[in-house]
Design an enzyme around this catalytic site. Sequence first.
Site, mmCIF file in Angstrom:
data_model
loop_
_atom_site.group_PDB
_atom_site.id
_atom_site.type_symbol
_atom_site.label_atom_id
_atom_site.label_comp_id
_atom_site.label_asym_id
_atom_site.label_seq_id
_atom_site.Cartn_x
_atom_site.Cartn_y
_atom_site.Cartn_z
ATOM 1 N N LYS A 209 0.757 -1.262 0.114
ATOM 2 C CA LYS A 209 -0.048 -0.406 -0.261
ATOM 3 C C LYS A 209 1.004 1.456 0.082
ATOM 4 O O LYS A 209 0.543 1.977 -0.569
ATOM 5 C CB LYS A 209 -1.021 -0.096 1.756
ATOM 6 N N ASP B 92 -10.021 2.971 2.647
ATOM 7 C CA ASP B 92 -9.518 2.268 3.885
ATOM 8 C C ASP B 92 -10.946 2.900 4.882
ATOM 9 O O ASP B 92 -11.377 2.360 6.130
ATOM 10 C CB ASP B 92 -9.000 1.896 4.468
#
Length: 265
Positions: free
Chosen positions: A63, A100
């Site tokens: 990420k 997220d």
Amino acid sequence: MIDRYGVIGQPISHSLSPRIHRRFAEQTDQRLSYEALEIAPEDLPTFFSSTQLAGFNVTLPHKQRVFDLLAVVSDRAAAAGAVNTVYRHEAGQLCGDNTDGAGFIEDVAGRLPLAGRRILLLGAGGAAQGIVAPVRDAGVSELVIANRTYDKAVRLAEKVGASAIRWEELATAKPFDGVIHSTAAGHKQMPDLPICLVKDGSWCYDLSYGPAARPFLAWGEAQGCQVQDGLGMLVEQAALSFAIWRGVRPKTAPVLAELRAEGTE
Ligand code: ATR
């Protein structure tokens, strides 16, 4: 030809994302494919220069690296310093976003209150970084970050205007309304947590799900707290990614219910 999507990570075989996105596609009558792709860190640049995917999700350990590789990222990806969703600009250029934090907010909405509440975040790694800004923006009265390595808690707290405490100081902390667990310790041994961290009506949320979430949620349950794992957040962040790619927001409740019924271990 149908549009192809996927998720890149290592390891990736355990990923629930293909199941979730295929369900979303059926539900919204979208013709697309979604596959899990095992990509080693050293292969990321080659993957980026050659991929034909219309968009993809990014999971551990990529990420932060993907954030560094992309020239165009959203504000929320910049706030998290990480990318979990890559989409193509009209010209085909790859751009990064991060769903997220918004997925976490969607999951707790209406169930676990944040506004006006004192919230403790345990851990200051990648998972914590993904949610701190949206949690702060949800109107919490106080956000306190505790991490085994204190300096990391301080750095993260400074970024979002939260406060940091040392792990040892948890033993003398005033009770919180909500405690969010983001450390990787659930996979191994949970460090002891003092019961003074919670009170009547407090809630506990673990950003992971399955066996990794059990030790912390068992602790919360033993203190009489309302507890929740991060499976809902996984489905919500996926729905937000799907909406970026396809312009349609799938329903999350039936997909979450199906995953819960099937078991996720
Ligand atoms: P993730 O992306 O899952 O957050 P990470 O970025 O490697 O993974 O961060 C792991 C987090 O779990 C960190 O907050 C880490 O604490 P340190 O910064 O001190 O390393 C925390 N962690 C891992 N193992 C732990 C343990 N046994 N006890 C307490 N915290 C732990």
